[in-house]
Every structure is written in C-alpha cells, then in structure tokens.
Design an enzyme around this catalytic site. Sequence first.
Site, PDB file in Angstrom:
ATOM      1  N   ASN D  68       1.024  -1.176   0.110  1.00 28.18           N
ATOM      2  CA  ASN D  68       0.152   0.171   0.020  1.00 28.18           C
ATOM      3  C   ASN D  68       0.873   1.191  -0.045  1.00 28.18           C
ATOM      4  O   ASN D  68       1.806   1.346   0.590  1.00 28.18           O
ATOM      5  CB  ASN D  68      -1.109  -0.137   1.156  1.00 28.18           C
ATOM      6  CG  ASN D  68      -0.118   0.519   2.347  1.00 28.18           C
ATOM      7  OD1 ASN D  68      -0.243   1.869   2.299  1.00 28.18           O
ATOM      8  ND2 ASN D  68       0.063  -0.027   3.438  1.00 28.18           N
ATOM      9  N   ASN D 125       3.551   7.198  14.388  1.00 26.42           N
ATOM     10  CA  ASN D 125       4.179   6.678  13.271  1.00 26.42           C
ATOM     11  C   ASN D 125       5.505   7.381  12.755  1.00 26.42           C
ATOM     12  O   ASN D 125       5.319   8.595  12.028  1.00 26.42           O
ATOM     13  CB  ASN D 125       3.137   6.718  12.121  1.00 26.42           C
ATOM     14  CG  ASN D 125       3.588   6.204  10.694  1.00 26.42           C
ATOM     15  OD1 ASN D 125       4.845   5.872  10.677  1.00 26.42           O
ATOM     16  ND2 ASN D 125       2.935   6.497   9.923  1.00 26.42           N
ATOM     17  N   CYS D 128       7.370   7.882   8.632  1.00 23.06           N
ATOM     18  CA  CYS D 128       7.064   9.147   7.686  1.00 23.06           C
ATOM     19  C   CYS D 128       8.542   9.517   7.189  1.00 23.06           C
ATOM     20  O   CYS D 128       9.420   9.721   8.220  1.00 23.06           O
ATOM     21  CB  CYS D 128       6.493  10.143   7.996  1.00 23.06           C
ATOM     22  SG  CYS D 128       4.735   9.466   8.889  1.00 23.06           S
ATOM     23  N   THR D 264      -3.859  -5.820   8.065  1.00 26.62           N
ATOM     24  CA  THR D 264      -4.413  -6.477   6.797  1.00 26.62           C
ATOM     25  C   THR D 264      -5.761  -7.575   6.825  1.00 26.62           C
ATOM     26  O   THR D 264      -6.387  -7.515   5.981  1.00 26.62           O
ATOM     27  CB  THR D 264      -3.219  -6.946   5.852  1.00 26.62           C
ATOM     28  OG1 THR D 264      -2.148  -5.797   5.786  1.00 26.62           O
ATOM     29  CG2 THR D 264      -3.513  -7.557   4.440  1.00 26.62           C
TER      30      THR D 264
END
Lengths: 255, 255, 301, 301
Positions: D68, D125, D128, D264
């Site tokens: 993705n 996160n 990035c 997922t």
Amino acid sequence: MAEKFREQAIIIRQEEIADDIYSMWLRTEHIAEYAKAGQFISIYCNDGSRILPRPISICEIDKADGALHLVYRVAGKGTQEFCKLHTGAQLTIVGPLGNGFPKKSQKAFIIGGGIGIPPMLQLAKELDCEKQIVLGYRDELFLVEEFKKYGSVYLATEDGSAGTEGNVLDAIRENGLSADIIYACGPMPMLRALKAYAIEHDIECWISMEERMACGIGACLACTCQSKNKDEHSNVNNKRICKEGPVFRAREVEF
Amino acid sequence: MAEKFREQAIIIRQEEIADDIYSMWLRTEHIAEYAKAGQFISIYCNDGSRILPRPISICEIDKADGALHLVYRVAGKGTQEFCKLHTGAQLTIVGPLGNGFPKKSQKAFIIGGGIGIPPMLQLAKELDCEKQIVLGYRDELFLVEEFKKYGSVYLATEDGSAGTEGNVLDAIRENGLSADIIYACGPMPMLRALKAYAIEHDIECWISMEERMACGIGACLACTCQSKNKDEHSNVNNKRICKEGPVFRAREVEF
Amino acid sequence: MNTSVNIAGVTFKNPVMTASGTFGSGAEYSEFVDLNRLGAVVTKGVANVPWPGNPTPRVAEVYGGMLNAIGLQNPGIDLFIERDIPFLKHYDTKIIVNVCGKTTEDYCEVVERLADQPIDMMEINISCPNVKEGGIAFGQDPKAVEAITREVKKYAKQPVIMKLSPNVTDITTMAKAAEAGGADALSLINTLTGMKIDIHRQQFALANKTGGMSGPAVHPIAVRMVYQVAQAVDLPIIGMGGIMNAEDAIEMILAGATAVSVGTANFTNQTVTTEIVDGIEEYMSRYGVDDVCELIGAVHE
Amino acid sequence: MNTSVNIAGVTFKNPVMTASGTFGSGAEYSEFVDLNRLGAVVTKGVANVPWPGNPTPRVAEVYGGMLNAIGLQNPGIDLFIERDIPFLKHYDTKIIVNVCGKTTEDYCEVVERLADQPIDMMEINISCPNVKEGGIAFGQDPKAVEAITREVKKYAKQPVIMKLSPNVTDITTMAKAAEAGGADALSLINTLTGMKIDIHRQQFALANKTGGMSGPAVHPIAVRMVYQVAQAVDLPIIGMGGIMNAEDAIEMILAGATAVSVGTANFTNQTVTTEIVDGIEEYMSRYGVDDVCELIGAVHE
C-alpha cells in the site's frame, strides 16, 4: 446505514459467454435481497496466497430467487480461480457494497463499454423511462440479447464487426440519438468523452468508476478518486469509490 | 541412480481409520511400480500459501494396480488439506524417495510405534522369514488386522486398553519374544530404546527416521541426522534422512 | 531471438541460474532437470574446511515461504574441488561457486584455492557472521563489505559477485560499498531473518531460533531492492528472492536484473528452472522482444 | 480467566487491537464487528492538517500479502477531534490515536491538540519521511528516533507508543533509542518496503512505485523483531505484522508482545478481530492458562 453481509454464496451455474468473459449466477442468503443496480460485491479467493477480495459489479438481481448474476472478465489469478469453479462450489462474498445508480424518469442513455457493460443490465431492467442502450465492444459481443428486452440497443465495435465502427459516441452520432440523462460504465476514455458530451449538451450524467481496492467498505482509502469539491468525509478532494461510489455524478469527479 | 518421478496422482479412496489418522489410496503412473518398502513420497499442497512438500511414508504398494497406500496423521494445515480430498481429486507427488528397508532372512522383529506403524506394513508383507510384529499405540488401534495377515502380532498400549500396558519393549518382554534382527519405525524414545536393546542382544537393527524436510531429494541439507562416522557425501558426521535414509542401521546414527 | 546475457565478461546462454544452497552442486536435481538448459548452476556455499551446520530442525514452513537455518553445512573446498566441479564440467552450463567463511582469511583461502579451477565466477556470501567482529554479518556494515570485497579480489582470478543481505536499512549503501571494493557484479537478495514459534509446544520452530526467510513471500522486497540497487550502481545484478515462475523472473529483470537465481521454488517444483527458461522465451515472442537484454531495467512509470 | 493486559498504566479488556490505517476510526467496520469487544481501536494516522495522500493505484496484491501507498491521506486533526473521537467514545473500548507528520513540529502540534482529548494513548508513526532531513524516515535513524520521542513526550499528556519501522539493519537500536527518548511503549512492525511490476505493461503496479508490504507474508519477520526487541528493552510491546488468526496472535504474544494489532487481516475477514479474541480464550482454556499475561514472552527452547 446500508445493510452489508458476509456470506458463503453457492454457485448456481457458470459459463464462458465470450473470450475470457464469464457469466456466474450465485445464490445468496441476504445480499440479493438488499442489492441495487450499480452496486458491487467483494469475492474472496479460496487460495490462501491471495488475501484481498475481488470487487465484481452486479449484472442482474433476482430477488425472488435470492440470486445474483455476475459477468466478469478473467484478468488475473483471482478471476482465473473463480472461472474454474462449478455448480455447487462455495465462495465467500461480502455485499452489497457501494451506492447504485439513481433512477430518474427522463429519456435515458444507458451506456456500457467492454466489461463496463454488465453493471448496466440491472439498471436497464429497472429504469422506467425511454431507454436508448448503447453498448461498445472491441469485437466479440455479449449480453446483447439480454439488453434488447429492456430498450432499443445500439452497438459500436472497434473493428466494425457489429453496429457502428468506433466507440459509443460514434454510435450515438451515427444513429442521431439524444437523451436527457446518461448512465454509464466503462473505460476511462469513454467516461471522459461522455462527461464532455454531457457538459456540452448540458444533461445529467452518472458514471460508475473503478479502482484497485483493498477493504471494499471505505476504511482503507485505497480506491479514491479526485472530487471537484472537498469531500465531507475525507475533508480533502478525494472520494472513496467503494463507499461514496462507485456511481458518481460525472461533474463531481475529476478523472 | 534410482528412478524418481513427479506425477499427478489421483485419489482412489480415502477414509479416517482412527482419530485424525487417514488411510488414502493413490493411483500413480510410475511411482508404485518403482516403490520399495520403507520409502516415502513428497505430497504437495494445492493451496499456494504452503510451498513445501509433505513427506509421507509408504504403507502399502500395489504394483499390479499401480497404487500406493498411505496412512498419515493430520498434524498441520497441509495434512488438514489432504484429508478433506475425495475420490478422484488430484495431488502432485514426487517419489519414490529415500532408501527402503533391507530384506534379510533372519527371525525378525517388525516394530512400529504410533504413526511409525504404517511404513512397516509393506515390509511385513514382503519379508520372507519368521515375523514377530510388535505394534505400540497410545490407545486407539489401527492397521492391526492388516498386519495379522503377515505374522504374529503383539500389541502395546500406553493406557493398557489393548495388549501389554506400556511400550513395545514391555510387550516384547511380557511375551518373552526374541529375534535376530529388528526393523522399526516410530518415535525417537522408542528408537533409542530399540537401539540399546539391539546392542545389548548384539542383533542387527534397522530404523526409519524422521526430520523436517524441504527439498526431499538430498539437495537442501535440512533433514540431516548425526552419523557415527564421517559421511562420504557430506564429509562431516551428518547423513541426509531423505537421501541416505530414511532407513539406517541403528549403530550408524547418533540420536 | 537472443536469450544470452553477459555478466563481467562471462556469457550465459540464458539469464536463469540456481540460487546457492537450494540446488546443491546440481547432482540431485540432475535427476529431474537437464542442467545443460540452465544459464548457470550456482553451487551451495563452500568453506575452507568442512562445516557440520546447525542442529535440527533446520527448516520450517511459513505462509508463502520457508525459514532455513542449515548453518552452511558443506564438505569443504578440497572435496568440492575433487568431486563437485568435475561433476558440473560434464554439463554445458556456467559454474558459479558460492563461498562462505567465518573470517576474511577463510574467504580468501577458498577464493585462492578456486583461482586455478575451471569455474566461471565466484559468489561471495557476506551474510555470514564475522566472528572476529562480534558476529555481526559482514553484509550489514558498509565498511566490512568494502573491505572483504577488496581482500577477496586480491586472490580471485575469476569475476567476483558479492551477494548482499536484505537485512539492512539501506541496500544501496551496501551495493556502493561492494562497488568501491571492486566487485564485478552483485547478487541480491539473500534471505530475510525470520522466526516461527510453535504455539502448542511454546518453542521455537527452528533449533537456531531464527532462520533465513525465502519463497514468494519475500519477492516484492527483493524486486524493490534490485530496483534501488540498479539505480544506484553500474554493476550487473543477479536478482533473486521468491522467484516462482517466469512472470516473477521477468519482473526481476524489468526491475534491473541482468540474470535471476531461482531457489526455494526448486523445492516446490523440481523442474521450475527450465520452465522459467521456456516462459521467458514465450514472453519474448509474445511481445516481440528480440533480445532479452532489452528487458533489463525496462520498467517505466 | 483474565484476558486483560496493562500497557503504561492503561488497562485493555483483551490484547486485541486494530492496526492503524486498516480500520479507519472504526465506523466502517462497526457494521460487521462489535467494537465493544476489542481491546482498543487504533485509528488511522492523523496529521496537523488534512493530507490528500498519493495518486492511485494505491494498493497492489502480492503473494500472501499486499502493498500500500495510501500516502497517509487523512482529514486533519480538527475534523478528527470533532467527529472521530466522539464516535469512538460511544463504545466501551480504548482509543489509541496514531499520529503522523512531515516535521517534528507537525507531530508536536497534533500531540498537543490531543493532550486534552479523551483518548487513552497515542501511537507515533515514525516511518514518515522527515522532510527537513532529506526525506529519510525518522524511524531509520536512532538519533532521529530518540529526538522525536523526546520532543513528542514534552507535549503528550497520554502515554506514548513509538511505532517502529522494520526497514532497518538492527531493530533493537531503534527500540533502545525510543526507550532513551522516554517512550512508554513500542509497537512493531510497520510495513516493509516492497515493489510490484506489471510485466505486461512493464509499469509499476503502484503510482508511488514502492509501497508498504503487509499481510501473512511478513509475519515471521515481525515475530523475529518483536522477540529481539523484547530481549533488548523493558518497554511493553504491541506486536503486529501479518496476524491473520488467533494462532498468529498467540505466536506474537509468546515472542514478547503484551498486545497485538490486527491490520491487513481485516480486509480478508471483516470479523477477524473478534474471532481472534475468542481464539485466544479457547487457547487459554485448552491449555489451562488463567491469565493471558502468563503467555507474554513465554517461548522457550
């Protein structure tokens, strides 16, 4: 909130109706009952190496029989797996997904191109208005007889083997057709041309769009398309094809 | 060079003969014709998420009919897949693999423990000598009638529900049995005990060993066992169970 | 139609090779495959002395792949030269000998022994732990990669392929280090370190706890790294990692590989290598590709 | 039987969470799953302002997984606070908000806005790209990991989870850097960078060329990294990466995770999260485990 179901569907019958184009009837517990013209379902592969669902548009809905008719092209290993299944085989499916076509009463163009033709059949069946059905093929025809039951059908083929040589717009011009609203599904170039045609003639135009999907229910944001205005949910100029779509007003989306 | 074949075998029939123990007959093109008692075959899964073959020992060989009898335990997802298959289903198999049991004429112990029992059946059928068959089970029996056709059968069960309560050596002692050669397959502790017994009584002992495999034909060096002496091929004290084995002289291997 | 490729002056009849460690020295697979149809046989890693390898279990199946911790069991360079090279010389294929070691000296000793042997290339497995540097793999430190490459090149008479480890933050720094050290070619990817636990016994599936992951599950990572390395250095690349069929092989070539190695797929299908040779030719005729070299790095946006 | 776990003072009714980016803020999946049965909902990454994300195609299926490159499309913190948090407050589950940014300032701005919000934890996160440092991800440089952790902690009123990238040479150095920076917990793994090429069009399958790989194919790498990190630091770990069923979840817990995130797998089975909750309970009763905490890191040789 639209009802969605995850079910084990059973294949009633399946046949190849054109080169690599398969027609499959599925018996469902609830999905057919809730399905609308222009919606799609997610079909899961039985082979564990393929973990994502295949979004397949609904061609016909038989509510009395709780059955769905799907017509799909074998495009990869997943659809390759589906096309080998016989009557009685089971498939895990989720649906109905997305929003279908609106049903207006104006004189309508029902336009399908290639594998975008199947999703227009149920709409042709349900629309209660003057219907001009324009179908565009590369060469080999399919579903033509089914469409003839619901309106006057005009054909276009790239090789000129049937109807107008060229695309659906060539067929519209050659037959001097006109309408007050367009419903369409097919390849991007066709949809772009129809959007331009609709703007030029200032008529309403509804198109069904396609994009690679993962979740199929609006969570993963994979299958977005650009929207003319900021979308209420995304808060940016993106709409989810699986959730806000697959049917959009042509004017609302940039493509 | 031993003949090996990769084939699409067809399931003649399959049934569950004990809890999670399945009996499957396969029709093969060439493998049955070349197979020997004590060899095994590799069976491949149809599901793409499982890429390694499952080594399954050969229980019976019907050369006239070109058929192989396999008796296996459902131990994971692969055997789970196999046990669901019905008559007529296809399986990709490779074999015959490994070396079988030698066939001597001395008074023999044919000893099997648990899922190590099936590979002893074809040997029991082929050996031409006085045969004392000793079979050890946890509780539920299987293949006993088949073995009775080929010799006197003595049973041991962990729970004492049949024959001697205990293991195969307890059965040998309880029945005051003796022999001049041992052929055996079963769990490591049983094989260790039999190796010790054979040394103590100074008799020949042939055992069939098991280990996780990948290629099944001797290339990947996954399924090694330690050998007493330096192995000619590996040039270290390791032998390949799939290639030099699965049958070894107990004295030759350290385990 | 031309299917031959050239790597560092060596011409291969086609771009399909076997991945080191999965094909032995070809003897076992020669019962199933005509070795004459392969571009090259890349032999299992060989060290200066025989290695016994790891305790068992040495392999475990995982979803779409496998873990292995064979521990580089090998018969040592002497028996290898005496037995394995003569065996392969009976076939019309190229011979690439994979070399492993625990110290720089180990590697150099093997490379020196191979210098006068009738082999075509050497592939240096630098994913082995460097025992003199606390066991971190040579291939995980750019300085170590450059140093070992330079040392090995001093003794090598055949072109040297450095086989890169994917267990790194930036594969291109390792590729550049190998290039700076004088590598003639690169091969990638070696296996990704993985682990499997048996939840019923609550034990590691492998005696070694961790193992190298291979198989179709790792293919997208291999394609990405091959593409990145092809953009970063001028060396020819032998691409490997989860190639199961011709489609996967062509994908790797389009990403920038001049040749491909097929490994774990041999365990799933003994004849996969020649099927890939055939599949590449079918693809070329279908799309009118006269020379397979036209496909190398041909991917575009 | 106790299935609840505690992470940095927050108690979760069970160890099953959703992986950020796969579950939105729960609204879509609430049509299939009773969110009240989940240990926590980890929301899709939110930034200081709305992000439009990448061009399509944004996803591609690969063997046993997917790639993705959504590009962290998100509605921005304002709408998130106004709409998504109130939605989740209707459910009896914990709320963990995943935060993304392009600069340290971006992250801190979002964390500060969340400080007075009724959420339970934040997950940062750090995969990035750091636009001020030439685009290398924060999570690929230990100094950057420690620095961003320290900065974020200055503004955070809730416990902070640092989400580690697996695209590194040594995951334990990143874990230690986050610990040194004051992280309250760690989550791993984020996706592995992969690539897919369409051999017929000879084009990248994703508009972004590369994408993050997830799904069962990456599970063994995730288990290995969770195990390594559990050995290296004292922080609680939320394990994720290809968990498809209860067995995979238990494997992750045995490796050292206090909780697991399921990502997922939701795309393959909309109700997988609650099935995993049930499956863990079945495992506990089958093996007489009274407290799920007994399973954390219980793997042995």
